[in-house]
Scaffold this active site. Sequence first.
Site, PDB file in Angstrom:
ATOM      1  N   GLN A 129       0.916  -1.131   0.123  1.00 51.07           N
ATOM      2  CA  GLN A 129       0.077  -0.108  -0.011  1.00 51.07           C
ATOM      3  C   GLN A 129       0.826   1.280   0.192  1.00 51.07           C
ATOM      4  OE1 GLN A 129      -3.305  -0.277  -0.338  1.00 51.07           O
ATOM      5  NE2 GLN A 129      -3.211   1.989  -0.472  1.00 51.07           N
TER       6      GLN A 129
ATOM      7  N   GLU B  11     -10.535   2.400   2.342  1.00 53.61           N
ATOM      8  CA  GLU B  11     -10.613   1.768   1.150  1.00 53.61           C
ATOM      9  C   GLU B  11     -10.561   0.452   0.933  1.00 53.61           C
ATOM     10  OE1 GLU B  11      -8.398   2.699  -3.018  1.00 53.61           O
ATOM     11  OE2 GLU B  11      -7.460   3.047  -1.380  1.00 53.61           O
ATOM     12  N   HIS B  12      -9.282  -0.139   1.417  1.00 53.63           N
ATOM     13  CA  HIS B  12      -9.110  -1.651   1.491  1.00 53.63           C
ATOM     14  C   HIS B  12      -9.246  -2.102   3.071  1.00 53.63           C
ATOM     15  CE1 HIS B  12      -7.002  -0.063  -2.160  1.00 53.63           C
ATOM     16  NE2 HIS B  12      -7.443  -1.124  -2.746  1.00 53.63           N
TER      17      HIS B  12
ATOM     18  N   HIS C 228     -50.274  23.331 -10.129  1.00 53.69           N
ATOM     19  CA  HIS C 228     -50.066  21.736  -9.977  1.00 53.69           C
ATOM     20  C   HIS C 228     -51.742  21.270  -9.745  1.00 53.69           C
ATOM     21  CE1 HIS C 228     -45.928  22.251  -9.484  1.00 53.69           C
ATOM     22  NE2 HIS C 228     -45.751  20.908  -9.322  1.00 53.69           N
TER      23      HIS C 228
END
Length: 422
Positions: free
Chosen positions: A250, A318-319, A411
Amino acid sequence: MKILKSSGFKNKETEKIVKEQVSAIIEDIKINKDEALKKYNLKFDNNDRSVINVSKEEIEEAYKQVDEEFIQNLKVAAKNIENFAMAQKESFDNNFEKEIYPGVILGQKHIPVTSCLAYVPGGGYPLFSTALMLIIPAKVAGVKRVVACSPTMKSIPKINPKTLVAMDIAGADEIYATGGVQAVAAFTYGTESIKPVDIIVGPGNKYVTEAKRQCYGTVGIDFVAGPSEVLIIADETANPTYIAADVLAQCEHDLNARGILVTTSEKFGLEVSQKVDEMLETLPTKNIAKPSWDNNGEIILVDSLEEAVQISNEYAPEHLEINVENNEGIIEDLVNYGSLFIGEYSAEVFGDYVSGTNHTLPTLKASRYTGGVWVGTFIKTCTHQVLNKDAVKSLGPVAINMATEEGLHAHANAARVRVEDK
């Protein structure tokens, strides 16, 4: 909790300066288009190409510059990524229509975006694996126009041949030799030679990330990504050599990458630290991995796996790697991560390259609210409805009352004219 090794991680970049520089480039591209694009290509990448689009001949030449084993390895990885993406695509095979109220039929369809850009970074390494991770899911999703781009090499104005071959194997419809902020802006707003896309996916440096942030809205993006990170939960039964290797894998990404170990064993944490130091002595990328580990790495000692889970969920990495004796005892409680790697043999490196899951993942705690790039990144879930006259008679008064209460009288009238229509 005890810190065996603390992080000196600080974001020292001046965000204001980056934002201003990126904004100026984007505005230049919007106004001057190809002229500005080529100017920044030359300035930042020494790319003096007059034609940004990569030709078929260039792609064929790239194949001649890489060996057959590399090509076959790419195809193995591509097939696994495709197979997993196809399995993901099956979860979208549920278009439906249902009468949820008498005379009211509602439904939904899953529709792929029309076009996308797979941004493949150049930087210090030829990240050809990212080309596979971005292009293949888009193709499986059914995107009609899948475009890829990457900065050129500093020595010659061409995309690295390994990256170019990966783009072709993945199935890119168009490839452009450009990168950086100028590429993000060009594919957002369009130039004379580049048609804009609907969504831009892929990682990049702080300037590319800021460009995606500023262009978001005009174009879709996957997410705003920061430095890459791994968090590993391990106990005394884990292999310290494996963990040290994973931490350094990493850390070698870049100087801001983060390797974090959370362990229930002080002895194990110290063993990992020692192994990291030993591996660094002979690591070819020591010049990046060592300062990354020294400045950003952490070893955290906890009293229990429950505490480790709590810390992991707060980090939202992340991991996330799990190397403990009883994996099943904590997996269900882990809720914030980009991708999960379970057991001592499930190293992040396999997910990065070849196992089949995507490696383009959320960082900076973004996994609290999003997952990584997948087939669904390129698919819109859109609803539709069909009402008959009976439904209008029944629900019309409800709609009229609610619209009137909100003060939206036009509407209310849109419902009333249908209710009163004979």
